[in-house]
Design a protein around this motif. Structure first.
Motif, mmCIF file in Angstrom:
data_model
loop_
_atom_site.group_PDB
_atom_site.id
_atom_site.type_symbol
_atom_site.label_atom_id
_atom_site.label_comp_id
_atom_site.label_asym_id
_atom_site.label_seq_id
_atom_site.Cartn_x
_atom_site.Cartn_y
_atom_site.Cartn_z
ATOM 1 N N GLY A 1 1.838 -9.644 20.732
ATOM 2 C CA GLY A 1 3.279 -9.703 20.676
ATOM 3 C C GLY A 1 3.612 -8.857 19.286
ATOM 4 N N ARG A 2 2.500 -8.486 18.616
ATOM 5 C CA ARG A 2 3.064 -7.746 17.194
ATOM 6 C C ARG A 2 2.537 -6.384 17.542
ATOM 7 N N GLU A 3 1.113 -6.148 17.926
ATOM 8 C CA GLU A 3 0.603 -4.916 18.012
ATOM 9 C C GLU A 3 0.908 -4.521 19.598
ATOM 10 N N GLY B 1 -12.058 9.768 16.123
ATOM 11 C CA GLY B 1 -11.371 10.864 15.415
ATOM 12 C C GLY B 1 -10.298 10.189 14.403
ATOM 13 N N ASP B 2 -9.317 11.092 13.977
ATOM 14 C CA ASP B 2 -8.495 10.478 12.965
ATOM 15 C C ASP B 2 -7.541 9.534 13.639
ATOM 16 N N TRP B 3 -7.155 8.432 12.900
ATOM 17 C CA TRP B 3 -6.176 7.575 13.382
ATOM 18 C C TRP B 3 -6.423 6.874 14.502
ATOM 19 N N PHE B 4 -7.736 6.508 14.696
ATOM 20 C CA PHE B 4 -8.127 5.561 15.658
ATOM 21 C C PHE B 4 -8.427 6.129 17.003
ATOM 22 N N SER B 5 -8.418 7.674 16.999
ATOM 23 C CA SER B 5 -8.579 8.154 18.505
ATOM 24 C C SER B 5 -9.958 7.806 19.150
ATOM 25 N N ASN B 6 -9.895 7.228 20.378
ATOM 26 C CA ASN B 6 -11.156 7.010 20.764
ATOM 27 C C ASN B 6 -11.430 5.275 20.962
ATOM 28 N N VAL B 7 -10.472 4.627 19.892
ATOM 29 C CA VAL B 7 -10.379 3.017 19.867
ATOM 30 C C VAL B 7 -9.993 2.687 21.328
ATOM 31 N N ASP B 8 -10.759 1.546 21.802
ATOM 32 C CA ASP B 8 -10.542 0.864 23.109
ATOM 33 C C ASP B 8 -9.439 -0.480 22.619
ATOM 34 N N TRP B 9 -8.348 -0.369 22.334
ATOM 35 C CA TRP B 9 -7.461 -1.295 22.011
ATOM 36 C C TRP B 9 -7.482 -2.787 22.845
ATOM 37 N N SER B 10 -7.662 -2.446 24.144
ATOM 38 C CA SER B 10 -7.882 -3.718 25.160
ATOM 39 C C SER B 10 -8.978 -4.572 24.463
ATOM 40 N N ARG B 11 -10.174 -4.222 23.688
ATOM 41 C CA ARG B 11 -11.217 -4.895 23.443
ATOM 42 C C ARG B 11 -11.439 -5.019 21.672
ATOM 43 N N ASP C 1 1.021 -1.192 -0.058
ATOM 44 C CA ASP C 1 -0.004 -0.037 0.040
ATOM 45 C C ASP C 1 0.983 1.269 -0.046
ATOM 46 N N PHE C 2 0.192 2.303 0.094
ATOM 47 C CA PHE C 2 1.199 3.645 0.327
ATOM 48 C C PHE C 2 1.541 3.626 1.566
ATOM 49 N N LEU C 3 0.714 3.211 2.522
ATOM 50 C CA LEU C 3 1.129 3.213 3.923
ATOM 51 C C LEU C 3 1.229 1.855 4.518
ATOM 52 N N ALA C 4 2.011 1.918 5.462
ATOM 53 C CA ALA C 4 2.185 0.635 6.389
ATOM 54 C C ALA C 4 1.966 1.047 7.735
ATOM 55 N N PRO C 5 1.363 0.020 8.781
ATOM 56 C CA PRO C 5 0.818 0.453 10.086
ATOM 57 C C PRO C 5 2.342 0.132 11.053
ATOM 58 N N ASP C 6 2.322 1.179 11.783
ATOM 59 C CA ASP C 6 3.635 1.040 13.039
ATOM 60 C C ASP C 6 2.737 0.463 13.826
ATOM 61 N N ARG C 7 3.119 -0.982 14.139
ATOM 62 C CA ARG C 7 2.198 -1.779 15.249
ATOM 63 C C ARG C 7 2.396 -1.342 16.618
ATOM 64 N N LYS C 8 3.414 -0.377 17.011
ATOM 65 C CA LYS C 8 3.435 0.000 18.405
ATOM 66 C C LYS C 8 2.573 1.011 18.736
ATOM 67 N N HIS C 9 2.139 1.483 17.608
ATOM 68 C CA HIS C 9 1.494 2.974 17.650
ATOM 69 C C HIS C 9 -0.143 3.132 16.987
ATOM 70 N N TYR C 10 -0.167 2.025 16.238
ATOM 71 C CA TYR C 10 -1.410 2.267 15.459
ATOM 72 C C TYR C 10 -1.458 3.556 14.587
#
Length: 719
Positions: free
Chosen positions: A568-570, A541-551, A156-165
């Motif tokens: 172990g990855r994210e 909002g932009d880039w997953f603000s308000n996302v609860d990553w624990s769920r 893709d144009f973009l790839a995810p930084d797994r540590k910061h989403y």
């Protein structure tokens, strides 16, 4: 017009180019000029990088001149051996990003493309299978390496930084110098920036160059930073601007724009001081400062003509006339960083309005090719040579400013004029390279076909949501047909210059279709229980603000990919790698494939791939876990691409960006034209690399996935 024979250079064209470049560089370095630099926010470019680049270029030219006799003897011996098994002395590849086979047929039948119709009649015309997904950086990477994405690592144009989403540019990584020294309030870098190519696998022209076949490579995507080989190359898609972004324009006005939303540009106030108007071009962050980081500014003044049809612009030492609704030439923009160091780039100014408000659009500030702040070509002097040959030119990877049109800061006419100005620069480069490459391979990719179709597809369908929002005029209805007509003229000129004995290929990385409805994959994941929001939040909002990553078990990032939130990855992964991950990927394939748009009744998603089925190779683990192929008229929504969760999964696309190709790969094949007969079953874009190696008598490397085509010159096609 001169004959093809008269236009061809001697076999020593590359040597003449090197000598000419050396002389040009002497002129540049003999002129008094401060060190120019790149200072990007987070990009880590050293402010002395421009000086270092030119210094290295100077050393390169001296060494090249001193060793020229020995190298020329070596090249003559190697060239004689290189062409012993070759079935052709020269091959020319003209790339048109996004040229569509269905439209090509329509316009050929209409008589609008006689040169491509001639290729179809005497040579070959076939649809060219693209990649999964059919995105330009992915497909062109397969074009130049001959491998699937699992081996070249671009998805893709973009790839995810797994540590910061958060996303990062998938093709290149730029970091600051390893060492620096403190001088008062400044931190001065010692050494240049570290620029790393993230695309893997070797381009086919490296194999050719190693065997003694000279190659000229002009603006092929995903060639930044430029890699060393025995040829010349000017980098294409993914070259940044001086801010370190993929293109940030500025819009200057006397009116209040505080309530206007935009996605990629910045607006800057214009202040009136008597009869003079003052503003500034925003630049990169000044990374020389140790404590308070401030963005650099290049101030300018404007004085309007009495009739309001033009103005006088003063920026730095340049004083130019601006005409209303006409682009200026490229102007040098200098940002003063301190310690006598200037950050240097180039931009065009566009006087949009003078009454009742003054409005000026400024293109993204490109890296100056005459004084490059970092290498954008190989050899280092090649970009300087082109600048001295034809004048300043766009260097930004995505130079056509689609965002300025999408956000309503420039008109259709202004965007189209910008596209053709950039295209004219590219044509000059291509024909110069074609003339210099009397033997070997000459490759040039033209981006205008992609950019114009993205922005003007709405005019091919009066019922397109974007067309209903903006209206269709008689002048705009034929923009894409006129585009194809002009590209056909270019092909005709190239065929005449190259001659029948040269193999000429015309290829595109993918086709096109309408983009009328957006699909928010993140909203679908949320509504189906795979993505969770924090308590009390109804959207993000932009880039997953308000996302609860624990769920959250999965999220969508980019144009076609869904990623699992793996342990172990994210950073906050909750999905076990193994049975749970396999089950989730299976669920997505079953539930998403065949998803229907309730408004239109059309199938919005026609194909979904598990990454293990789509790719093979050492970099499959970096791919999205699931790759989504959208159906006709659909694409990932703008909100989905930017990591937003909204209430609706489907929405109308009313933006000027109204055509697209980031869909099911089966729906958007590219084109393959050839002046020679080609025998191939289901040809694909990754076949180009092994085919070119084959016609120059070289075996296909074992790691390549592409297949060689059988190619017959017209005079031997029947044998």
């Amino acid at each position: 017009m001169r004959s093809a024979t008269a236009k061809r250079a001697s076999p020593t064209g590359a040597a003449k180019l090197c000598a000419a470049t050396f002389l040009l560089l002497l002129v540049v370095l003999a002129s008094p000029a401060p060190a120019h630099a790149y200072v990007g926010p987070g990009a880590g470019f050293a402010v002395l990088s421009s000086f270092l680049t030119l210094f290295l270029a100077f050393l390169y030219s001296i060494i090249a001149l001193l060793t020229w006799p020995v190298r020329q003897i070596f090249r003559l011996v190697r060239r004689r051996h290189a062409y012993q098994k070759a079935r052709v002395k020269r091959a020319v590849i003209i790339g048109f990003d996004g040229m569509d086979p269905k439209l090509a047929v329509r316009f050929m039948e209409k008589g609008a493309m006689p040169n491509l119709a001639k290729l179809r009649a005497k040579g070959t015309f076939l649809p060219l299978a693209t990649t999964v997904p059919p995105i330009s950086p992915v497909a062109w990477s397969s074009f130049l390496t001959g491998v699937n994405p699992g081996k070249h690592n671009i998805y893709d144009f973009l790839a995810p930084d797994r540590k910061h989403y958060l996303p990062y540019l998938s093709s290149a990584q730029i970091e600051g110098p390893r060492r620096s020294v403190r001088i008062g309030k400044y931190t001065v870098p010692l050494g240049g920036p570290q620029v790393k190519q993230l695309r893997k696998a070797k381009p086919f022209w490296h194999f050719l160059a190693d065997a003694g076949v000279f190659c000229s490579v002009i603006r092929v995507p995903i060639t930044f930073p430029p890699e060393k080989f025995s040829g010349v190359l000017l980098s294409g898609m993914c070259v940044p601007d001086v801010k370190g972004s993929q293109g940030t324009f500025s819009f200057h006005t006397t009116r209040d724009l505080s309530g206007k939303e935009n996605t990629q540009g910045v607006w800057v106030p214009i202040e009136k001081d008597g009869s003079t108007f003052r503003s500034f071009v925003p630049g990169p962050e000044n990374s020389l400062l140790r404590k308070e980081k401030k963005d650099l500014r290049a101030p300018f003044t404007v004085r309007l003509d009495s009739n309001g049809d033009g103005a006088e612009l003063l920026i730095g030492k340049e004083k130019v006339r601006l005409r209303k609704e006409v682009y200026s030439d490229w102007l040098e923009i200098k940002f003063k960083a301190g310690l006598g160091i200037n950050v240097c780039g180039i931009a065009r100014f566009y006087l949009k309005e003078t009454n009742p408000d003054l409005e000026i659009y400024v293109t993204p500030v490109n890296i100056d090719p005459a004084r490059p702040a970092l290498p954008i070509s190989h050899p280092l002097t090649y970009s300087v040579y082109l600048a001295k040959l034809q004048g300043l030119y766009a260097t930004l990877g995505l130079a056509e400013d689609t965002w300025a049109l999408n956000d309503g800061f420039i008109s259709d006419a202004a965007f189209l004029e910008q596209c053709y100005l950039i295209h004219e620069e590219r044509e000059k480069m291509f024909f110069d390279a074609l003339e210099k490459t009397s033997q070997g391979v000459c490759i040039c990719v033209f981006d205008i076909t992609d950019r114009v179709q993205h922005m003007f597809w709405r005019y091919m369908d009066r019922n397109h949501p974007a067309a209903l929002a903006t209206g269709v005029t008689a002048d705009s209805a034929d923009i894409i047909e006129e585009l194809y007509r002009r590209m056909d003229i270019l092909v005709g000129r190239a065929m005449e210059a190259a001659g029948e004995e040269t193999l000429t290929l015309v290829v595109s990385d993918h086709g096109f279709q309408s983009f009328e409805r957006g699909v928010n994959l993140n909203s679908w994941l949320h509504q189906n229980g795979y993505l969770a929001l924090k308590d009390g939040a109804e959207k993000s909002g932009d880039w997953f603000s308000n996302v609860d990553w624990s769920r959250t078990r999965a999220y969508a990032l980019g144009l076609n990919g869904i990623f699992l939130n793996l342990k172990g990855r994210e950073r906050s992964g909750i999905v076990d790698e193994g049975n749970e991950a396999r089950q989730l990927r299976r669920e997505f394939c079953e539930k998403l494939q065949g998803l229907v748009d309730p408004k239109t009744g059309h199938i919005a998603i026609t194909h979904v791939d598990d990454r293990s089925a789509a790719y093979s190779g050492p970099y499959v683990e970096n791919a999205p876990d699931v790759i989504v192929g959208f159906g006709e008229d659909c694409r990932a929504s703008w909100d989905s691409v930017q990591g937003r969760v909204t209430a609706e999964v489907f929405e109308d696309n009313k933006k000027a960006w109204s055509g697209d190709h980031c869909v099911d790969a089966a729906l958007v094949p590219g084109v393959l034209f050839s002046n020679w007969k080609i025998t191939a079953e289901n040809p694909a874009i990754m076949d180009v690399a092994p085919t070119i190696l084959d016609i120059f008598g070289m075996p296909t490397p074992s790691h390549m996935d592409g297949k060689r085509w059988e190619i017959h010159p017209n005079n031997s096609a029947s044998s």
